[in-house]
Write a protein that holds these residues in place. Sequence first.
Motif, PDB file in Angstrom:
ATOM      1  N   ILE B  60       0.551  -0.841   0.531  1.00  0.00           N
ATOM      2  CA  ILE B  60       0.337   0.201  -0.469  1.00  0.00           C
ATOM      3  C   ILE B  60       0.891   1.327   0.119  1.00  0.00           C
ATOM      4  O   ILE B  60       1.524   1.056   0.593  1.00  0.00           O
ATOM      5  N   PRO B  61       1.104   2.006  -1.070  1.00  0.00           N
ATOM      6  CA  PRO B  61       1.930   2.782  -1.209  1.00  0.00           C
ATOM      7  C   PRO B  61       1.366   4.375  -0.489  1.00  0.00           C
ATOM      8  O   PRO B  61       0.581   4.738  -0.169  1.00  0.00           O
ATOM      9  N   GLY B  62       2.512   4.223   0.566  1.00  0.00           N
ATOM     10  CA  GLY B  62       2.192   5.781   1.712  1.00  0.00           C
ATOM     11  C   GLY B  62       1.812   5.388   3.382  1.00  0.00           C
ATOM     12  O   GLY B  62       2.665   5.346   3.855  1.00  0.00           O
ATOM     13  N   VAL B  63       0.827   4.708   2.876  1.00  0.00           N
ATOM     14  CA  VAL B  63       0.608   3.874   4.265  1.00  0.00           C
ATOM     15  C   VAL B  63       1.752   2.897   4.859  1.00  0.00           C
ATOM     16  O   VAL B  63       2.460   1.558   4.747  1.00  0.00           O
ATOM     17  N   GLN B  64       2.582   3.373   6.145  1.00  0.00           N
ATOM     18  CA  GLN B  64       2.979   2.635   7.086  1.00  0.00           C
ATOM     19  C   GLN B  64       3.237   2.893   8.434  1.00  0.00           C
ATOM     20  O   GLN B  64       3.335   4.184   8.223  1.00  0.00           O
ATOM     21  N   PRO B  65       3.917   2.169   8.911  1.00  0.00           N
ATOM     22  CA  PRO B  65       3.680   3.184  10.580  1.00  0.00           C
ATOM     23  C   PRO B  65       5.375   3.669  10.955  1.00  0.00           C
ATOM     24  O   PRO B  65       5.315   3.798  11.862  1.00  0.00           O
ATOM     25  N   THR B  66       6.137   3.534   9.798  1.00  0.00           N
ATOM     26  CA  THR B  66       7.719   4.007   9.631  1.00  0.00           C
ATOM     27  C   THR B  66       7.899   5.532  10.138  1.00  0.00           C
ATOM     28  O   THR B  66       8.354   5.288  11.519  1.00  0.00           O
ATOM     29  N   THR B  67       7.482   6.551  10.284  1.00  0.00           N
ATOM     30  CA  THR B  67       7.364   7.986  10.520  1.00  0.00           C
ATOM     31  C   THR B  67       6.153   7.626  12.014  1.00  0.00           C
ATOM     32  O   THR B  67       7.454   8.192  12.589  1.00  0.00           O
ATOM     33  N   PHE B  68       5.600   7.254  12.346  1.00  0.00           N
ATOM     34  CA  PHE B  68       4.871   7.528  13.403  1.00  0.00           C
ATOM     35  C   PHE B  68       5.510   7.108  14.420  1.00  0.00           C
ATOM     36  O   PHE B  68       6.287   7.526  15.510  1.00  0.00           O
ATOM     37  N   LEU B  69       6.653   5.411  14.243  1.00  0.00           N
ATOM     38  CA  LEU B  69       7.695   4.869  15.391  1.00  0.00           C
ATOM     39  C   LEU B  69       8.199   5.843  14.681  1.00  0.00           C
ATOM     40  O   LEU B  69       9.058   6.006  16.445  1.00  0.00           O
ATOM     41  N   ALA B 136       2.586  14.888  13.092  1.00  0.00           N
ATOM     42  CA  ALA B 136       2.108  12.986  12.552  1.00  0.00           C
ATOM     43  C   ALA B 136       1.998  13.465  10.669  1.00  0.00           C
ATOM     44  O   ALA B 136       2.509  12.843   9.864  1.00  0.00           O
ATOM     45  N   ALA B 137       0.622  13.848  10.512  1.00  0.00           N
ATOM     46  CA  ALA B 137      -0.736  14.137   9.182  1.00  0.00           C
ATOM     47  C   ALA B 137       0.620  14.638   8.610  1.00  0.00           C
ATOM     48  O   ALA B 137       0.931  14.728   7.212  1.00  0.00           O
ATOM     49  N   PHE B 138       1.054  16.347   9.130  1.00  0.00           N
ATOM     50  CA  PHE B 138       2.312  17.170   8.070  1.00  0.00           C
ATOM     51  C   PHE B 138       2.888  16.108   7.468  1.00  0.00           C
ATOM     52  O   PHE B 138       3.344  16.597   6.196  1.00  0.00           O
ATOM     53  N   TRP B 139       4.112  15.708   8.706  1.00  0.00           N
ATOM     54  CA  TRP B 139       5.089  14.466   7.761  1.00  0.00           C
ATOM     55  C   TRP B 139       4.811  13.649   6.947  1.00  0.00           C
ATOM     56  O   TRP B 139       5.431  13.522   5.847  1.00  0.00           O
ATOM     57  N   GLY B 140       3.078  13.698   6.643  1.00  0.00           N
ATOM     58  CA  GLY B 140       2.677  12.241   6.050  1.00  0.00           C
ATOM     59  C   GLY B 140       3.220  13.309   4.474  1.00  0.00           C
ATOM     60  O   GLY B 140       3.533  12.883   3.336  1.00  0.00           O
ATOM     61  N   TYR B 141       2.689  14.785   4.155  1.00  0.00           N
ATOM     62  CA  TYR B 141       2.407  15.393   2.571  1.00  0.00           C
ATOM     63  C   TYR B 141       4.181  15.888   3.052  1.00  0.00           C
ATOM     64  O   TYR B 141       4.613  16.308   1.897  1.00  0.00           O
ATOM     65  N   LEU B 142       5.082  16.467   3.809  1.00  0.00           N
ATOM     66  CA  LEU B 142       6.120  16.585   3.834  1.00  0.00           C
ATOM     67  C   LEU B 142       7.581  16.035   3.411  1.00  0.00           C
ATOM     68  O   LEU B 142       7.974  16.072   2.777  1.00  0.00           O
ATOM     69  N   PHE B 143       6.934  14.966   4.054  1.00  0.00           N
ATOM     70  CA  PHE B 143       7.082  13.251   3.250  1.00  0.00           C
ATOM     71  C   PHE B 143       7.894  13.449   1.874  1.00  0.00           C
ATOM     72  O   PHE B 143       8.799  12.750   1.833  1.00  0.00           O
ATOM     73  N   GLY B 144       6.435  12.838   1.055  1.00  0.00           N
ATOM     74  CA  GLY B 144       6.573  13.304   0.160  1.00  0.00           C
ATOM     75  C   GLY B 144       6.908  14.211  -0.511  1.00  0.00           C
ATOM     76  O   GLY B 144       7.471  14.026  -1.903  1.00  0.00           O
ATOM     77  N   TRP B 145       6.660  15.313  -0.256  1.00  0.00           N
ATOM     78  CA  TRP B 145       7.408  16.703  -0.606  1.00  0.00           C
ATOM     79  C   TRP B 145       8.647  17.333  -1.167  1.00  0.00           C
ATOM     80  O   TRP B 145       9.349  17.232  -1.673  1.00  0.00           O
ATOM     81  N   ILE B 146       9.721  16.138   0.302  1.00  0.00           N
ATOM     82  CA  ILE B 146      11.174  16.079  -0.238  1.00  0.00           C
ATOM     83  C   ILE B 146      11.562  15.180  -0.811  1.00  0.00           C
ATOM     84  O   ILE B 146      12.561  15.552  -1.480  1.00  0.00           O
ATOM     85  N   MET B 147      10.631  13.879  -0.471  1.00  0.00           N
ATOM     86  CA  MET B 147      11.048  13.237  -2.107  1.00  0.00           C
ATOM     87  C   MET B 147      10.781  12.917  -3.076  1.00  0.00           C
ATOM     88  O   MET B 147      11.363  13.003  -3.618  1.00  0.00           O
ATOM     89  N   THR B 176      -1.472  11.721   0.658  1.00  0.00           N
ATOM     90  CA  THR B 176      -2.885  12.240   1.342  1.00  0.00           C
ATOM     91  C   THR B 176      -3.042  10.754   2.224  1.00  0.00           C
ATOM     92  O   THR B 176      -2.945  10.632   3.592  1.00  0.00           O
ATOM     93  N   LEU B 177      -2.279   9.600   1.614  1.00  0.00           N
ATOM     94  CA  LEU B 177      -2.476   8.285   2.031  1.00  0.00           C
ATOM     95  C   LEU B 177      -1.408   8.084   3.242  1.00  0.00           C
ATOM     96  O   LEU B 177      -1.423   7.677   4.314  1.00  0.00           O
ATOM     97  N   HIS B 178      -0.440   8.765   2.990  1.00  0.00           N
ATOM     98  CA  HIS B 178       0.540   8.487   4.328  1.00  0.00           C
ATOM     99  C   HIS B 178      -0.003   9.308   5.062  1.00  0.00           C
ATOM    100  O   HIS B 178       0.450   8.961   6.368  1.00  0.00           O
ATOM    101  N   ALA B 179      -0.937  10.148   5.202  1.00  0.00           N
ATOM    102  CA  ALA B 179      -0.444  11.779   6.081  1.00  0.00           C
ATOM    103  C   ALA B 179      -2.014  10.917   6.852  1.00  0.00           C
ATOM    104  O   ALA B 179      -2.083  11.032   7.784  1.00  0.00           O
ATOM    105  N   VAL B 180      -3.105  10.096   6.329  1.00  0.00           N
ATOM    106  CA  VAL B 180      -3.825   9.470   6.987  1.00  0.00           C
ATOM    107  C   VAL B 180      -3.462   8.704   7.726  1.00  0.00           C
ATOM    108  O   VAL B 180      -4.112   8.323   8.945  1.00  0.00           O
TER     109      VAL B 180
END
Lengths: 304, 218
Positions: B60-69, B136-147, B176-180
């Motif tokens: 599932i692209p984007g959805v992963q607990p890594t950022t949260f952990l 955490a939700a903001f990092w979902g977007y920021l992660f993609g923006w930096i990548m 968005t999937l990552h942020a959610v």
Amino acid sequence: MLAYKQQKKLFHSLRCEVALCYIASLILLSLLFSHPLFLLALFMALNMVILSAGIALEWLSYLKFSLLLIFLITLVNSLFVRAGATILFRGPHLPIIGTIRVTLESLCFSAGMGIRLLVILGAFCLFTYAVSPDKVLKILGGRGSKTMLALSLSLRLFPLLVDDFARITEAQRCRGVSFQTRNRRQRFEKYIPILNTLLLSSLERSFQLAESLQSRGFGIAKRSSYREELWRPRDVLVLLSTVPGIALGVALALNGWAGYRYYPSLQPIEGLEMMMSAFLGLFFIFPALLNWGWEKWQFLRLKI
Amino acid sequence: MQDNPLFSANWALTSVVFLCLVIAAFFWSFERRHASTKVITLIATMAALAGVGRVPFAMIPGVQPTTFLVMITGYVFGSRAGFMVGALAALVSNFFLGQGPWTPWQMFTWGMSGFTAALLAGKDKKFKRRSFIILAAFWGYLFGWIMNIWHWVGFIYPLTWETFLATYLASFPFDTLHAVGNATFSLLFGKTFYNILERFRKKCSVTLSDLHSMDRSK
């Protein structure tokens, strides 16, 4: 579980430093060059080395993934770049994008950048599947670096945690917890205690690990390390082809050969450029040729 | 810009070199500071756990607990530990999932997510649930923006606002999937994981009194 698998291939048997030098050279040159011919030469050479290393199937999965990225590159370059002069297709006028104009130059640029992406991905594929992470960590962690210790421990803990996760899930199943429910929310909720237990047991293990390290005297004095790996003729031969290859590549880039004018119209390709790109490719195809000889002649295998 | 055919290539190279220097600076800072064996093994464990979290969700692209952990570790253990866990999680998991040009970018981005979570925690170590979920939700977007930066500077030419926006728009659904996903993980596990990690942080900072000096003082 590691992606790397030991194989009886020449590239797998190279010293780690030599393999890394070869891979880093390819990445550096692919970033330096935007000329499609040179990129193509590097790509062809890398392909041969990947095939000779026996990781064609793994390379295929990288290629499948790269298709999506190349599609995105082509889409953005074709729809948004208006610098090309040779219009192939003129589409309707869209509110934000404006008039869609697909040009030959933007398609060629996308193709060139697609090859660059493939070279970079190929180099990383080689690193993942043909260079032992243990050897890499041994080189980097020889002086007792804390970062490298953490990295080594993580690498060892990774499969252990996967096993733990499976074990805890199995224990829950034995207690009658069903993970087959169709309701995603319910299924997700059933994983919550598993993850909590996994976190707790992992942290407990980390403390046991720390105590074990302390009891063995970690951190008291400078760490001693023993590493003996021979420099074999094959390492020297690959290095002797890689170093002049990178030197030639950098020299070409410094003399203005690395660039290629895509816009506004494609720069014509000269015979000398074709010759030089083939010459550059020869340096980087060498490990594949050596592997071929290595497999074919027992005599060569014994000598190098 | 078009007169220089090396323009985009140089940016691609420069960005990678810059990124590697930032990562190296964080590693160097970690090397210089004293870190107990417990902290080192804890960082290694959390990095492995964050890396393992990528595996079941890899499809599932984007959805992963890594950022949260990574963020919750940074929140509890501080900026250095947060960055180290993020950077190591990316590197370690890619030894299993496949290394690529994305590895240094993932190392930097996940590392920074742990770093910023530590900044959010500040000195008051209480769990600010709402702020954490928003970050955490903001990092979902920021992660993609930096990548997206490596994709844009490496493979798009010329580097204009139009191509920049187009690249970022293409990744918007995944971001968005990552942020959610991040917000959901923070909501479901945030408080529990915080409590567990806080308990272990206190265990790490337990100091042993010198019994001889205590006897003398009596």
